[in-house]
Design a protein around this motif. Structure first.
Motif, mmCIF file in Angstrom:
data_model
loop_
_atom_site.group_PDB
_atom_site.id
_atom_site.type_symbol
_atom_site.label_atom_id
_atom_site.label_comp_id
_atom_site.label_asym_id
_atom_site.label_seq_id
_atom_site.Cartn_x
_atom_site.Cartn_y
_atom_site.Cartn_z
ATOM 1 N N GLU A 140 -43.626 -0.724 -18.701
ATOM 2 C CA GLU A 140 -44.206 0.521 -18.185
ATOM 3 C C GLU A 140 -43.154 1.308 -17.412
ATOM 4 N N SER A 141 -43.391 2.600 -17.295
ATOM 5 C CA SER A 141 -42.560 3.458 -16.463
ATOM 6 C C SER A 141 -43.381 4.672 -16.044
ATOM 7 N N GLY A 142 -42.879 5.373 -15.025
ATOM 8 C CA GLY A 142 -43.498 6.635 -14.644
ATOM 9 C C GLY A 142 -44.283 6.625 -13.353
ATOM 10 N N GLY A 143 -44.412 5.477 -12.703
ATOM 11 C CA GLY A 143 -45.138 5.450 -11.443
ATOM 12 C C GLY A 143 -44.343 6.138 -10.345
ATOM 13 N N ARG B 174 -47.332 10.936 -15.063
ATOM 14 C CA ARG B 174 -47.496 10.486 -16.443
ATOM 15 C C ARG B 174 -46.866 9.112 -16.583
ATOM 16 N N LEU B 175 -47.676 8.150 -16.956
ATOM 17 C CA LEU B 175 -47.192 6.799 -17.182
ATOM 18 C C LEU B 175 -46.911 6.588 -18.668
ATOM 19 N N VAL C 120 -47.826 4.000 -25.464
ATOM 20 C CA VAL C 120 -49.070 4.576 -24.970
ATOM 21 C C VAL C 120 -48.766 5.300 -23.665
ATOM 22 N N TYR C 121 -49.458 6.392 -23.446
ATOM 23 C CA TYR C 121 -49.244 7.227 -22.267
ATOM 24 C C TYR C 121 -50.555 7.344 -21.476
#
Length: 121
Positions: free
Chosen positions: A6-9, A19-20, A78-79
């Protein structure tokens, strides 16, 4: 070896957006349902949103109208677009991917390591 990352936190003020992203990689597989969960301090992990292989979606009531889950099958990604964030959205967000291995046709669930989302009031 399958990896789910995961990324975006991050930290955002109430009313803001994040947006994750979650990408699955590794062995040859077909991605089935993909979903986002979150866990707030002292609370159980809860399902936030899920998207099926065909693109059908479902959301927990508390995020309906504010969050949008989407996927890019070509990228096995997935977003989660999160708008109008509230302090109660704070928590660690986890991605879960249901992946069917091409060789064995067996489906397994894989979890990412989590990404922190903090919404300040």
């Amino acid at each position: 070896q399958v990896q789910v990352v995961e990324s975006g936190g991050g930290l955002v003020q109430a009313g803001g957006s994040l947006r994750l992203s979650c990408a699955a990689s590794g062995s040859s597989f077909s991605a089935k349902a993909m979903s986002w969960y979150r866990q707030a301090p002292g609370k159980q992990r809860e399902l936030v949103a899920i998207i099926g292989e065909s693109g059908s979606t479902n959301y927990v009531d508390s995020v309906k109208g504010r969050f949008t889950i989407s996927r890019d099958n070509a990228k096995n990604t997935v977003y989660l677009q999160m708008n109008s964030l509230k302090p109660e959205d704070t928590g660690v967000y986890y991605c879960k991917a249901e992946l069917m291995m091409v060789v064995t046709r067996r489906t397994f669930q894989y979890w990412g390591q989590g990404t922190q989302v903090t919404v300040s009031s």
